[in-house]
Design a protein around this motif. Structure first.
Motif, mmCIF file in Angstrom:
data_model
loop_
_atom_site.group_PDB
_atom_site.id
_atom_site.type_symbol
_atom_site.label_atom_id
_atom_site.label_comp_id
_atom_site.label_asym_id
_atom_site.label_seq_id
_atom_site.Cartn_x
_atom_site.Cartn_y
_atom_site.Cartn_z
ATOM 1 N N GLU A 102 -30.522 -4.285 17.520
ATOM 2 C CA GLU A 102 -30.613 -3.932 18.935
ATOM 3 C C GLU A 102 -31.572 -2.781 19.174
ATOM 4 O O GLU A 102 -32.447 -2.853 20.020
ATOM 5 C CB GLU A 102 -29.233 -3.584 19.487
ATOM 6 C CG GLU A 102 -28.319 -4.783 19.542
ATOM 7 C CD GLU A 102 -26.927 -4.406 19.970
ATOM 8 O OE1 GLU A 102 -26.654 -3.218 20.241
ATOM 9 O OE2 GLU A 102 -26.085 -5.317 20.042
ATOM 10 N N ALA B 233 -19.972 -2.268 13.767
ATOM 11 C CA ALA B 233 -20.590 -2.355 15.092
ATOM 12 C C ALA B 233 -20.593 -0.998 15.792
ATOM 13 O O ALA B 233 -21.478 -0.714 16.591
ATOM 14 C CB ALA B 233 -19.864 -3.390 15.938
ATOM 15 N N THR C 129 -25.907 -6.652 16.445
ATOM 16 C CA THR C 129 -24.970 -7.649 16.945
ATOM 17 C C THR C 129 -24.857 -8.732 15.892
ATOM 18 O O THR C 129 -25.865 -9.199 15.362
ATOM 19 C CB THR C 129 -25.490 -8.273 18.259
ATOM 20 O OG1 THR C 129 -25.637 -7.245 19.224
ATOM 21 C CG2 THR C 129 -24.541 -9.332 18.775
ATOM 22 N N ASN D 197 -34.657 -6.522 18.527
ATOM 23 C CA ASN D 197 -34.268 -7.937 18.672
ATOM 24 C C ASN D 197 -34.675 -8.805 17.486
ATOM 25 O O ASN D 197 -34.749 -10.017 17.601
ATOM 26 C CB ASN D 197 -34.802 -8.541 19.968
ATOM 27 C CG ASN D 197 -34.008 -8.093 21.162
ATOM 28 O OD1 ASN D 197 -32.850 -7.699 21.047
ATOM 29 N ND2 ASN D 197 -34.613 -8.136 22.318
ATOM 30 N N LEU E 143 -27.711 -11.018 11.707
ATOM 31 C CA LEU E 143 -27.587 -9.832 12.532
ATOM 32 C C LEU E 143 -28.799 -9.721 13.442
ATOM 33 O O LEU E 143 -29.918 -10.012 13.014
ATOM 34 C CB LEU E 143 -27.514 -8.566 11.666
ATOM 35 C CG LEU E 143 -26.360 -8.472 10.684
ATOM 36 C CD1 LEU E 143 -26.501 -7.220 9.836
ATOM 37 C CD2 LEU E 143 -25.037 -8.482 11.409
#
Length: 72
Positions: free
Chosen positions: A68, A44, A50, A11, A65
């Motif tokens: 993830e 992707a 993401t 994250n 960006l």
């Protein structure tokens, strides 16, 4: 000379800038939009990120960006 590997956290938000080769312009046409969207869709599929925000300028692109799963 190889580059050092970067540490990516889950994250984490990364800022990325890239420019066209030799500073050639990105033409604002529907065809260029489809090319860029296709490139982003392919990226992707390949990388676990993401796209948070994307700005296409005359000869370069800025994007945020969100990483993830950096272990994949």
């Amino acid at each position: 000379m190889p580059r050092n590997r970067k540490l990516l956290m889950h994250n984490e938000v990364r800022y990325v800038t890239m420019r066209t080769e030799r500073g050639l312009p990105l033409l604002a046409t529907p065809f260029m939009r489809q090319i860029l969207l296709g490139l982003m869709a392919r990226a992707a599929e390949l990388y676990p990120v993401t796209v948070g925000d994307l700005m296409v300028m005359g000869n370069h692109i800025h994007m945020f960006l969100v990483v993830e799963n950096p272990g994949v």
